[in-house]
Design a protein around this motif. Sequence first.
Motif, mmCIF file in Angstrom:
data_model
loop_
_atom_site.group_PDB
_atom_site.id
_atom_site.type_symbol
_atom_site.label_atom_id
_atom_site.label_comp_id
_atom_site.label_asym_id
_atom_site.label_seq_id
_atom_site.Cartn_x
_atom_site.Cartn_y
_atom_site.Cartn_z
ATOM 1 N N ASP A 106 -28.425 8.338 -43.731
ATOM 2 C CA ASP A 106 -28.794 8.338 -41.922
ATOM 3 C C ASP A 106 -27.780 8.692 -41.291
ATOM 4 O OD1 ASP A 106 -30.342 7.668 -39.901
ATOM 5 O OD2 ASP A 106 -29.805 5.576 -39.857
ATOM 6 N N ASP A 107 -26.203 8.786 -41.920
ATOM 7 C CA ASP A 107 -25.074 9.278 -41.118
ATOM 8 C C ASP A 107 -24.952 10.734 -40.979
ATOM 9 O OD1 ASP A 107 -22.584 8.527 -43.547
ATOM 10 O OD2 ASP A 107 -24.671 9.217 -43.703
ATOM 11 N N CYS A 130 -26.719 14.523 -40.162
ATOM 12 C CA CYS A 130 -27.536 15.173 -39.202
ATOM 13 C C CYS A 130 -27.713 16.411 -39.465
ATOM 14 C CB CYS A 130 -27.075 14.988 -37.525
ATOM 15 S SG CYS A 130 -28.363 15.409 -36.445
ATOM 16 N N TYR A 150 -32.786 9.525 -27.833
ATOM 17 C CA TYR A 150 -32.214 8.917 -29.081
ATOM 18 C C TYR A 150 -32.954 9.320 -30.484
ATOM 19 C CZ TYR A 150 -30.349 5.691 -32.241
ATOM 20 O OH TYR A 150 -29.493 4.908 -33.192
ATOM 21 N N SER A 201 -30.942 8.960 -34.121
ATOM 22 C CA SER A 201 -30.448 8.196 -35.112
ATOM 23 C C SER A 201 -29.277 7.654 -34.880
ATOM 24 C CB SER A 201 -30.839 8.720 -36.527
ATOM 25 O OG SER A 201 -29.854 9.800 -36.560
ATOM 26 N N PRO A 202 -28.522 6.700 -35.574
ATOM 27 C CA PRO A 202 -27.212 6.433 -35.585
ATOM 28 C C PRO A 202 -26.224 7.463 -35.740
ATOM 29 C CG PRO A 202 -28.616 4.562 -36.862
ATOM 30 C CD PRO A 202 -29.397 5.843 -36.423
ATOM 31 N N GLY A 203 -26.714 8.185 -36.927
ATOM 32 C CA GLY A 203 -25.686 9.431 -37.190
ATOM 33 C C GLY A 203 -25.729 10.624 -36.365
ATOM 34 N N CYS A 204 -26.784 10.704 -35.805
ATOM 35 C CA CYS A 204 -27.086 12.089 -34.857
ATOM 36 C C CYS A 204 -26.878 11.687 -33.511
ATOM 37 C CB CYS A 204 -28.360 12.674 -35.159
ATOM 38 S SG CYS A 204 -28.694 13.451 -36.437
ATOM 39 N N GLY A 205 -27.071 10.760 -33.221
ATOM 40 C CA GLY A 205 -26.990 10.137 -31.477
ATOM 41 C C GLY A 205 -27.963 10.427 -30.688
#
Length: 158
Positions: A23-24, A26, A112, A114-118
């Motif tokens: 997930d981190d 992109c 939005y 994901s947490p990794g891509c922002g």
Amino acid sequence: MKYFKFLVMICFIGMLFSCGGDDDICESGEGTPRMKVAFKDLANGKETTVPLLYVAVDYGSGKVELGKFEKIASVLIPLRVDDSPYTDLYFRIEEKGVESHVRVSYTTKTQYVSPGCGIKKFYENLSPELIQSNPFLKVETGQNQIENEDKTNLFLLF
């Protein structure tokens, strides 16, 4: 000793469950798309290749050279991701030659990912303006919005 084995086993099980997915990272095209620029011959209006092209972009702190491209039919150019309503693009066909200045105005919306891509930014209502017309003589709008990098958004005619 019994408690030590129990503690090691709990730590090992905790490490197994704490491993998440990728997930981190992109990597799968989830980021902000770039603008696709292609080239046309002014005489017949057909798409063509450019033997040599130099591209620069002003991201708000001066021009940044994106590089030299040879025998290219299209190029992908990242636009500004701040709150500016336009991006200035510079194209030339010789290393020390004159350059065409194109200002691309647009509106943006964000999503939005994901947490990794922002956050991913989309560009809509593209409106190019040819400020300096040498060596490219005219601009045409293709796809009026940038949601992915498949469609051509801007044509430069020479």
